[in-house]
Design a protein around this motif. Structure first.
Motif, PDB file in Angstrom:
ATOM      1  N   VAL A 158       0.774  -1.221  -0.010  1.00 19.13           N
ATOM      2  CA  VAL A 158      -0.063  -0.096  -0.017  1.00 19.13           C
ATOM      3  C   VAL A 158       0.841   1.189  -0.034  1.00 19.13           C
ATOM      4  O   VAL A 158       1.932   1.231   0.745  1.00 19.13           O
ATOM      5  N   LYS A 159       0.701   2.188  -0.934  1.00 25.40           N
ATOM      6  CA  LYS A 159       1.812   3.085  -1.255  1.00 25.40           C
ATOM      7  C   LYS A 159       0.832   4.612  -1.342  1.00 25.40           C
ATOM      8  O   LYS A 159      -0.104   4.623  -2.128  1.00 25.40           O
ATOM      9  N   ALA A 160       1.453   5.651  -0.767  1.00 24.66           N
ATOM     10  CA  ALA A 160       0.732   6.850  -1.203  1.00 24.66           C
ATOM     11  C   ALA A 160       1.465   7.181  -2.673  1.00 24.66           C
ATOM     12  O   ALA A 160       2.438   6.771  -3.049  1.00 24.66           O
ATOM     13  N   ASN A 161       0.370   7.643  -3.450  1.00 22.68           N
ATOM     14  CA  ASN A 161       0.641   7.649  -4.753  1.00 22.68           C
ATOM     15  C   ASN A 161       1.645   8.760  -5.257  1.00 22.68           C
ATOM     16  O   ASN A 161       2.600   8.365  -5.999  1.00 22.68           O
ATOM     17  N   LYS A 162       1.801   9.923  -4.224  1.00 25.85           N
ATOM     18  CA  LYS A 162       2.772  11.155  -4.674  1.00 25.85           C
ATOM     19  C   LYS A 162       3.622  11.072  -3.468  1.00 25.85           C
ATOM     20  O   LYS A 162       3.169  12.132  -2.518  1.00 25.85           O
ATOM     21  N   ALA A 163       4.448  10.284  -3.345  1.00 26.75           N
ATOM     22  CA  ALA A 163       5.541  10.552  -2.198  1.00 26.75           C
ATOM     23  C   ALA A 163       6.755   9.770  -2.643  1.00 26.75           C
ATOM     24  O   ALA A 163       6.825   8.784  -3.375  1.00 26.75           O
ATOM     25  N   GLY A 164       7.949  10.159  -1.750  1.00 28.71           N
ATOM     26  CA  GLY A 164       9.139   9.365  -2.044  1.00 28.71           C
ATOM     27  C   GLY A 164       9.799   8.905  -0.877  1.00 28.71           C
ATOM     28  O   GLY A 164       9.201   8.838   0.344  1.00 28.71           O
ATOM     29  N   SER A 165      11.044   8.330  -0.964  1.00 28.91           N
ATOM     30  CA  SER A 165      11.735   7.933   0.117  1.00 28.91           C
ATOM     31  C   SER A 165      11.126   6.728   1.180  1.00 28.91           C
ATOM     32  O   SER A 165      11.286   6.740   2.048  1.00 28.91           O
ATOM     33  N   SER A 166      10.231   6.147   0.251  1.00 31.35           N
ATOM     34  CA  SER A 166       9.207   5.098   0.876  1.00 31.35           C
ATOM     35  C   SER A 166       8.312   5.769   2.212  1.00 31.35           C
ATOM     36  O   SER A 166       7.850   4.745   2.902  1.00 31.35           O
ATOM     37  N   PHE A 167       8.017   7.075   2.027  1.00 27.77           N
ATOM     38  CA  PHE A 167       7.011   7.621   3.038  1.00 27.77           C
ATOM     39  C   PHE A 167       5.860   7.102   2.662  1.00 27.77           C
ATOM     40  O   PHE A 167       5.465   7.023   1.486  1.00 27.77           O
ATOM     41  N   GLY A 168       4.810   6.620   3.593  1.00 22.05           N
ATOM     42  CA  GLY A 168       3.563   6.244   3.256  1.00 22.05           C
ATOM     43  C   GLY A 168       3.444   5.073   2.741  1.00 22.05           C
ATOM     44  O   GLY A 168       2.383   4.579   1.881  1.00 22.05           O
ATOM     45  N   VAL A 169       4.626   4.139   2.779  1.00 26.04           N
ATOM     46  CA  VAL A 169       4.355   2.761   1.967  1.00 26.04           C
ATOM     47  C   VAL A 169       4.422   1.622   3.119  1.00 26.04           C
ATOM     48  O   VAL A 169       4.893   1.577   3.950  1.00 26.04           O
ATOM     49  N   SER A 170       3.502   0.647   3.102  1.00 27.72           N
ATOM     50  CA  SER A 170       3.368  -0.439   4.171  1.00 27.72           C
ATOM     51  C   SER A 170       3.277  -1.681   3.204  1.00 27.72           C
ATOM     52  O   SER A 170       2.643  -1.868   2.304  1.00 27.72           O
ATOM     53  N   LYS A 171       3.885  -2.806   3.891  1.00 32.50           N
ATOM     54  CA  LYS A 171       3.543  -4.257   3.230  1.00 32.50           C
ATOM     55  C   LYS A 171       2.583  -4.884   3.958  1.00 32.50           C
ATOM     56  O   LYS A 171       2.834  -4.800   5.250  1.00 32.50           O
ATOM     57  N   VAL A 172       1.574  -5.484   3.203  1.00 30.65           N
ATOM     58  CA  VAL A 172       0.455  -5.851   4.176  1.00 30.65           C
ATOM     59  C   VAL A 172       0.264  -7.319   4.053  1.00 30.65           C
ATOM     60  O   VAL A 172       0.408  -7.796   2.889  1.00 30.65           O
ATOM     61  N   ALA A 185      -0.741   5.587   4.260  1.00 33.86           N
ATOM     62  CA  ALA A 185      -0.532   6.044   2.953  1.00 33.86           C
ATOM     63  C   ALA A 185      -1.273   7.525   2.748  1.00 33.86           C
ATOM     64  O   ALA A 185      -0.542   8.339   2.211  1.00 33.86           O
ATOM     65  N   LEU A 186      -2.699   7.614   3.366  1.00 33.73           N
ATOM     66  CA  LEU A 186      -3.361   8.755   3.148  1.00 33.73           C
ATOM     67  C   LEU A 186      -2.914   9.825   4.026  1.00 33.73           C
ATOM     68  O   LEU A 186      -2.918  11.077   3.767  1.00 33.73           O
ATOM     69  N   HIS A 187      -2.020   9.710   4.993  1.00 33.20           N
ATOM     70  CA  HIS A 187      -1.162  10.693   5.864  1.00 33.20           C
ATOM     71  C   HIS A 187      -0.230  11.517   4.877  1.00 33.20           C
ATOM     72  O   HIS A 187       0.134  12.750   5.142  1.00 33.20           O
ATOM     73  N   GLU A 188       0.251  10.815   3.899  1.00 29.34           N
ATOM     74  CA  GLU A 188       1.129  11.482   3.022  1.00 29.34           C
ATOM     75  C   GLU A 188       0.488  11.915   1.593  1.00 29.34           C
ATOM     76  O   GLU A 188       0.959  12.970   1.170  1.00 29.34           O
ATOM     77  N   ASP A 189      -0.421  11.581   1.291  1.00 28.91           N
ATOM     78  CA  ASP A 189      -1.123  11.983  -0.043  1.00 28.91           C
ATOM     79  C   ASP A 189      -2.537  11.540   0.119  1.00 28.91           C
ATOM     80  O   ASP A 189      -2.904  10.818   0.855  1.00 28.91           O
ATOM     81  N   ASP A 190      -3.587  12.200  -0.796  1.00 33.70           N
ATOM     82  CA  ASP A 190      -4.937  11.885  -0.713  1.00 33.70           C
ATOM     83  C   ASP A 190      -5.141  10.768  -1.769  1.00 33.70           C
ATOM     84  O   ASP A 190      -6.198  10.480  -2.153  1.00 33.70           O
ATOM     85  N   GLU A 191      -4.265  10.406  -2.432  1.00 33.36           N
ATOM     86  CA  GLU A 191      -4.218   9.096  -3.482  1.00 33.36           C
ATOM     87  C   GLU A 191      -3.420   8.130  -3.102  1.00 33.36           C
ATOM     88  O   GLU A 191      -2.321   8.268  -2.624  1.00 33.36           O
ATOM     89  N   VAL A 192      -4.060   6.816  -3.115  1.00 38.90           N
ATOM     90  CA  VAL A 192      -3.230   5.596  -2.845  1.00 38.90           C
ATOM     91  C   VAL A 192      -3.191   4.572  -3.785  1.00 38.90           C
ATOM     92  O   VAL A 192      -4.182   4.578  -4.710  1.00 38.90           O
ATOM     93  N   ILE A 193      -2.262   3.992  -4.147  1.00 38.96           N
ATOM     94  CA  ILE A 193      -2.138   2.882  -5.031  1.00 38.96           C
ATOM     95  C   ILE A 193      -1.513   1.506  -4.361  1.00 38.96           C
ATOM     96  O   ILE A 193      -0.630   1.677  -3.526  1.00 38.96           O
ATOM     97  N   ILE A 194      -2.449   0.401  -4.612  1.00 41.96           N
ATOM     98  CA  ILE A 194      -2.203  -0.873  -3.793  1.00 41.96           C
ATOM     99  C   ILE A 194      -1.713  -1.759  -4.731  1.00 41.96           C
ATOM    100  O   ILE A 194      -2.376  -1.910  -5.894  1.00 41.96           O
ATOM    101  N   GLU A 195      -0.554  -2.687  -4.572  1.00 43.78           N
ATOM    102  CA  GLU A 195       0.020  -3.090  -5.726  1.00 43.78           C
ATOM    103  C   GLU A 195       0.337  -4.601  -5.070  1.00 43.78           C
ATOM    104  O   GLU A 195       0.494  -4.903  -3.885  1.00 43.78           O
TER     105      GLU A 195
END
Length: 326
Positions: A158-172, A185-195
């Motif tokens: 689960v990743k913040a869509n617009k952020a770097g340095s692995s801020f807002g990234v979690s392995k679920v 993820a939403l703490h860093e950005d208002d969009e999320v990408i789950i991969e």
């Protein structure tokens, strides 16, 4: 006559600390025989030129100049060392384009596109660039955990869509962990990408314009001590970064070709560092960074060193190419 070069650093995101380190390294290594070099801190509450004795002088945003005591300094070019917003997402690029100010990063559109993971992957898929299966969420959307896991599987990222340095990234690893990861993820950005999780060798590929030619640097293999290549792994020594990567000749050729193809498809300038994971011998793209870290311990400078390019040559080349574009 020596050119006046501003190194912009800082920024509005969680990456500002790393940006300040990058900017300081660039300041240290740019050839002072060729350039008058100035540190410029860009923050939401102030844009200031910082002198060696830590005095601050406000930047005139009308023309990006600075008055230091009685002398007005007009800059001939800018070295962009801002990771995240507003240096990596297109805002500074647009501002400098309006001023006609040369800078070392890519254009406004390319910066905005590469900083938006969802838009970047959507743009590259028609060109045959492989990437993970993904699911998109925006702030305020209803979260259907079952639908998400049915599509991307477990584990997933689960990743913040617009952020770097692995801020807002979690392995679920379980469906129960999903809500917290989305909140992070939403703490860093208002969009999320789950991969979907891609298991395989992770590599980082630097591509630059060096002396007018698109150049793929030696490839780095990433071996994280943590569950993935997170902030600790990137910046606190919890990983091995092996250059050149321990991959087969076939894998190397494939990822070099794809990384260079991406650079050319997107019409990038300056620096780029693309991250890939090999699945069944094929490189899958994770993301593209257009303002990568530039400290002595950062990946791209290490790659340049293996290629025989010093930091002074790397940074000076970027400045000269930027000035030539004007």
């Amino acid at each position: 006559m020596k050119k006046n070069i501003a190194i912009i650093m800082g920024g509005y995101s969680s990456e500002y600390v790393i940006s300040l380190k990058t900017g300081s390294v660039v300041y240290e290594h740019l050839d002072k025989n060729l350039y008058n070099v100035y540190k410029v801190h860009i923050f939401k509450d102030k844009w200031v030129c910082v002198t060696e004795n830590e005095r601050e002088f406000p930047i005139d945003k009308n023309d990006f100049s600075v008055q230091i005591d009685t002398q007005k300094i007009s800059f001939d070019g800018v070295f962009n060392a801002i990771h995240g917003s507003p240096g990596e997402d297109g805002y500074m690029q647009g501002y400098f384009a309006l001023l006609g100010m040369p800078h070392t990063s890519c254009g406004m559109y390319q910066a905005a596109l590469t900083f938006n993971k969802r838009d970047l992957l959507s743009t590259l898929k028609p060109y045959g660039i492989k990437c993970a299966t993904s699911y998109y969420l925006n702030a305020g959307d209803t979260v259907n955990a079952k639908a998400i896991i049915d599509k991307v599987g477990l584990p997933c990222f689960v990743k913040a869509n617009k952020a770097g340095s692995s801020f807002g990234v979690s392995k679920v690893h379980s469906i129960e962990e999903l809500p917290k990861a989305i909140a992070v993820a939403l703490h860093e950005d208002d969009e999320v990408i789950i991969e979907s999780f891609l298991e395989g060798t992770e590599v980082s590929v630097g591509v630059i314009n060096y002396k007018g030619e698109t150049t793929v640097l030696p490839i780095t293999e990433i071996v994280s001590e943590n569950d993935f290549f997170d902030y600790e792994a990137k910046y606190l020594g919890k990983s091995q970064e092996i250059t050149p990567a321990r991959i087969s000749v076939d894998m190397e050729e494939k990822v070099r070709t794809v990384a260079k193809h991406i650079y050319e498809i997107l019409k990038l300038d300056g620096f780029s560092r693309s991250e890939f994971i090999f699945k069944d011998g094929e490189p899958y793209l994770l993301e593209v960074n257009t303002v990568p870290g530039m400290t002595e311990e950062s990946i791209l400078p290490k790659q340049a060193k293996v290629a025989g390019i010093s930091l002074t040559e790397l940074f000076g080349n970027a400045i000269e190419l930027a000035l030539a574009k004007k």
